[in-house]
Design a protein around this motif. Structure first.
Motif, PDB file in Angstrom:
ATOM      1  N   GLU A 174      39.401  48.221  38.999  1.00 20.14           N
ATOM      2  CA  GLU A 174      39.015  49.536  39.508  1.00 20.14           C
ATOM      3  C   GLU A 174      37.845  50.131  38.739  1.00 20.14           C
ATOM      4  O   GLU A 174      37.026  50.866  39.316  1.00 20.14           O
ATOM      5  CB  GLU A 174      40.227  50.473  39.482  1.00 20.14           C
ATOM      6  N   ARG A 175      37.726  49.819  37.443  1.00 19.08           N
ATOM      7  CA  ARG A 175      36.562  50.300  36.676  1.00 19.08           C
ATOM      8  C   ARG A 175      35.262  49.772  37.253  1.00 19.08           C
ATOM      9  O   ARG A 175      34.207  50.405  37.128  1.00 19.08           O
ATOM     10  CB  ARG A 175      36.670  49.866  35.204  1.00 19.08           C
ATOM     11  N   HIS A 176      35.327  48.613  37.871  1.00 14.42           N
ATOM     12  CA  HIS A 176      34.129  47.988  38.448  1.00 14.42           C
ATOM     13  C   HIS A 176      34.079  48.146  39.967  1.00 14.42           C
ATOM     14  O   HIS A 176      33.281  47.476  40.630  1.00 14.42           O
ATOM     15  CB  HIS A 176      34.087  46.511  38.059  1.00 14.42           C
ATOM     16  N   GLY A 177      34.925  49.033  40.499  1.00 14.77           N
ATOM     17  CA  GLY A 177      34.915  49.289  41.927  1.00 14.77           C
ATOM     18  C   GLY A 177      35.382  48.110  42.751  1.00 14.77           C
ATOM     19  O   GLY A 177      34.957  47.945  43.909  1.00 14.77           O
ATOM     20  N   LEU A 178      36.265  47.277  42.188  1.00 13.09           N
ATOM     21  CA  LEU A 178      36.704  46.050  42.859  1.00 13.09           C
ATOM     22  C   LEU A 178      38.218  46.022  43.081  1.00 13.09           C
ATOM     23  O   LEU A 178      38.820  44.952  43.132  1.00 13.09           O
ATOM     24  CB  LEU A 178      36.266  44.827  42.045  1.00 13.09           C
ATOM     25  N   GLY A 179      38.813  47.172  43.231  1.00 14.50           N
ATOM     26  CA  GLY A 179      40.259  47.238  43.395  1.00 14.50           C
ATOM     27  C   GLY A 179      40.728  47.161  44.834  1.00 14.50           C
ATOM     28  O   GLY A 179      41.921  47.335  45.105  1.00 14.50           O
ATOM     29  N   THR A 180      39.807  46.907  45.783  1.00 12.57           N
ATOM     30  CA  THR A 180      40.184  46.855  47.194  1.00 12.57           C
ATOM     31  C   THR A 180      39.677  45.569  47.840  1.00 12.57           C
ATOM     32  O   THR A 180      38.761  44.906  47.344  1.00 12.57           O
ATOM     33  CB  THR A 180      39.594  48.035  47.976  1.00 12.57           C
ATOM     34  N   PHE A 181      40.274  45.246  48.983  1.00 11.10           N
ATOM     35  CA  PHE A 181      39.865  44.051  49.730  1.00 11.10           C
ATOM     36  C   PHE A 181      38.388  44.134  50.118  1.00 11.10           C
ATOM     37  O   PHE A 181      37.622  43.189  49.908  1.00 11.10           O
ATOM     38  CB  PHE A 181      40.736  43.919  50.989  1.00 11.10           C
ATOM     39  N   ASP A 182      37.994  45.265  50.698  1.00 14.77           N
ATOM     40  CA  ASP A 182      36.619  45.383  51.200  1.00 14.77           C
ATOM     41  C   ASP A 182      35.600  45.234  50.072  1.00 14.77           C
ATOM     42  O   ASP A 182      34.545  44.615  50.259  1.00 14.77           O
ATOM     43  CB  ASP A 182      36.429  46.726  51.902  1.00 14.77           C
ATOM     44  N   ALA A 183      35.905  45.773  48.899  1.00 15.40           N
ATOM     45  CA  ALA A 183      34.974  45.676  47.774  1.00 15.40           C
ATOM     46  C   ALA A 183      34.850  44.234  47.287  1.00 15.40           C
ATOM     47  O   ALA A 183      33.748  43.759  46.989  1.00 15.40           O
ATOM     48  CB  ALA A 183      35.434  46.580  46.634  1.00 15.40           C
ATOM     49  N   LEU A 184      35.960  43.524  47.214  1.00 11.62           N
ATOM     50  CA  LEU A 184      35.922  42.131  46.771  1.00 11.62           C
ATOM     51  C   LEU A 184      35.251  41.239  47.815  1.00 11.62           C
ATOM     52  O   LEU A 184      34.573  40.268  47.464  1.00 11.62           O
ATOM     53  CB  LEU A 184      37.348  41.633  46.494  1.00 11.62           C
ATOM     54  N   TRP A 185      35.425  41.569  49.078  1.00  5.58           N
ATOM     55  CA  TRP A 185      34.778  40.786  50.128  1.00  5.58           C
ATOM     56  C   TRP A 185      33.258  40.976  50.097  1.00  5.58           C
ATOM     57  O   TRP A 185      32.489  40.028  50.333  1.00  5.58           O
ATOM     58  CB  TRP A 185      35.327  41.188  51.503  1.00  5.58           C
ATOM     59  N   ALA A 186      32.819  42.183  49.798  1.00  4.86           N
ATOM     60  CA  ALA A 186      31.391  42.499  49.846  1.00  4.86           C
ATOM     61  C   ALA A 186      30.644  42.095  48.576  1.00  4.86           C
ATOM     62  O   ALA A 186      29.404  42.029  48.586  1.00  4.86           O
ATOM     63  CB  ALA A 186      31.205  43.997  50.085  1.00  4.86           C
ATOM     64  N   ARG A 187      31.343  41.835  47.475  1.00  5.88           N
ATOM     65  CA  ARG A 187      30.689  41.546  46.197  1.00  5.88           C
ATOM     66  C   ARG A 187      29.812  40.301  46.325  1.00  5.88           C
ATOM     67  O   ARG A 187      30.260  39.234  46.743  1.00  5.88           O
ATOM     68  CB  ARG A 187      31.737  41.322  45.104  1.00  5.88           C
ATOM     69  N   GLN A 188      28.537  40.425  45.950  1.00 11.28           N
ATOM     70  CA  GLN A 188      27.589  39.323  46.036  1.00 11.28           C
ATOM     71  C   GLN A 188      27.723  38.427  44.802  1.00 11.28           C
ATOM     72  O   GLN A 188      27.521  38.878  43.668  1.00 11.28           O
ATOM     73  CB  GLN A 188      26.154  39.846  46.156  1.00 11.28           C
ATOM     74  N   LEU A 189      28.050  37.166  45.012  1.00  5.77           N
ATOM     75  CA  LEU A 189      28.211  36.205  43.933  1.00  5.77           C
ATOM     76  C   LEU A 189      27.719  34.845  44.398  1.00  5.77           C
ATOM     77  O   LEU A 189      27.650  34.576  45.605  1.00  5.77           O
ATOM     78  CB  LEU A 189      29.692  36.093  43.530  1.00  5.77           C
ATOM     79  N   ASP A 190      27.391  33.995  43.451  1.00  5.98           N
ATOM     80  CA  ASP A 190      27.001  32.620  43.779  1.00  5.98           C
ATOM     81  C   ASP A 190      28.255  31.757  43.915  1.00  5.98           C
ATOM     82  O   ASP A 190      29.153  31.800  43.061  1.00  5.98           O
ATOM     83  CB  ASP A 190      26.096  32.033  42.693  1.00  5.98           C
TER      84      ASP A 190
END
Length: 250
Positions: free
Chosen positions: A14-30
Motif C-alpha cells: 500500500e505504501r507503493h500504491g500496489l495494494g489492489t488488483f488494478d494497480a498490480l495489473w497496471a504496473r509497468q515491469l519487464d
C-alpha cells in the motif's frame, strides 16, 4: 472472486500504491522470459522489487484450465493459490503468496498471483551443479533437508507431482539447511500409499546423478526417520532403483 492480500505484505504494497488488483495489473515491469501461451491465453512473470523485498508478479489473461473444482474452467492461478494455501495450512514448507485476485473484463478473464521471491535461496539444480565443491557436511545437510521435506509432504498425505531438483529450494542455516517447494500446480492427495510415495520421490533421484548410493541412503534416512543400517532403507532403495531402471529404459 475475492482478492487475497497477506497481512504481512499489506503495508509495504500500500505504501507503493500496489495494494489492489488494478494497480498490480497496471504496473509497468519487464517480463522474466517469454509469456506462456499453452492454454490459449497468455501468462507472464515479472520481477517486482520494493524497499529491498523481492516479489514475482504473475499476470494472466484467458489462461484457463478445467479441474474437478471448476469443470468449466478457471485461471490456473486459482488452482495454484489454493494449493499454496493448503500447503501452508498443512505445514509443508513452500513459497508464500502476497496477493491473489481475479477479474472479468468483458470476455477476458484476468488473474494475478504475487509471491515472495526466494532471494537468498538456491534451487537444488544449482547446488547439484557444484556438488563436488561442497563440503561433506554441506552435502549431508542438503540430503537430510530434502529427505525431511519429502517426509513432511507425504506425512500430510500429499504428493507434489513434480518433485524435481528445480522445484526444491534450499537455504543454509546455522546448523544445516532449510528446504521448501515451488510449482504446486500438479499436487494432489496421496491415495495409493507406498506406490504414490515411490512414484513421487523417484524422479528426484533419477535427476540427481551426482548422488552416490550412500548419499541416497542419507536422504532416505531423513525421509523415513531411520538409522543408516535400517532394513527399511534397503527396501525403499530397492524399490526406487527398480522404478528408476524402468523409467530410464523407457
Amino acid at each position: 472472486m475475492k482478492d487475497f492480500l497477506a497481512a504481512e505484505d499489506r503495508a509495504l504494497l500500500e505504501r507503493h500504491g500496489l495494494g489492489t488488483f488494478d494497480a498490480l495489473w497496471a504496473r509497468q515491469l519487464d517480463a522474466v522470459g517469454e509469456p506462456n501461451t499453452v492454454l490459449g491465453g497468455w501468462s507472464s512473470v515479472f520481477r517486482l522489487d520494493l524497499e529491498g523485498h523481492g516479489f514475482h508478479l504473475k499476470r494472466q489473461s484467458n489462461y484457463q484450465m478445467r479441474t474437478l473444482y471448476a469443470p468449466f474452467g478457471e485461471p490456473s492461478f486459482s488452482r495454484e493459490f489454493r494449493n499454496i494455501s493448503l500447503y501452508e495450512k498443512l505445514g509443508i514448507p513452500a513459497l508464500k503468496v502476497a496477493f491473489f485476485g481475479g477479474r472479468k473484463v468483458g470476455s477476458e478473464a484476468r488473474a494475478i498471483l504475487l509471491t515472495r521471491a526466494l532471494d537468498g535461496w538456491d534451487d537444488l539444480d544449482s547446488l547439484l551443479q557444484r556438488w563436488p565443491d561442497l563440503s561433506e557436511a554441506q552435502q549431508v545437510a542438503i540430503l537430510q533437508a530434502c529427505g525431511s521435506l519429502a517426509g513432511r509432504l507425504h506425512e500430510m498425505r500429499r504428493v507434489h507431482g513434480c518433485f524435481y531438483p528445480k522445484h526444491i529450494f534450499l537455504r543454509a542455516t546455522g546448523d544445516g539447511y532449510q528446504a521448501q517447494l515451488i510449482d504446486l500446480e500438479k499436487t494432489r492427495p496421496l491415495m495409493l500409499g507406498l506406490r504414490d510415495r515411490i512414484k513421487d520421490l523417484e524422479p528426484l533421484l533419477r535427476r540427481a546423478h551426482e548422488w552416490s548410493e550412500a548419499q541416497v541412503r542419507v536422504l532416505l534416512g531423513a525421509y523415513l526417520d531411520q538409522g543408516q543400517d535400517s532394513s527399511l532403507i534397503d527396501n525403499w532403495l530397492t524399490r526406487l532403483t527398480a522404478r528408476r531402471s524402468r523409467k530410464e529404459k523407457g
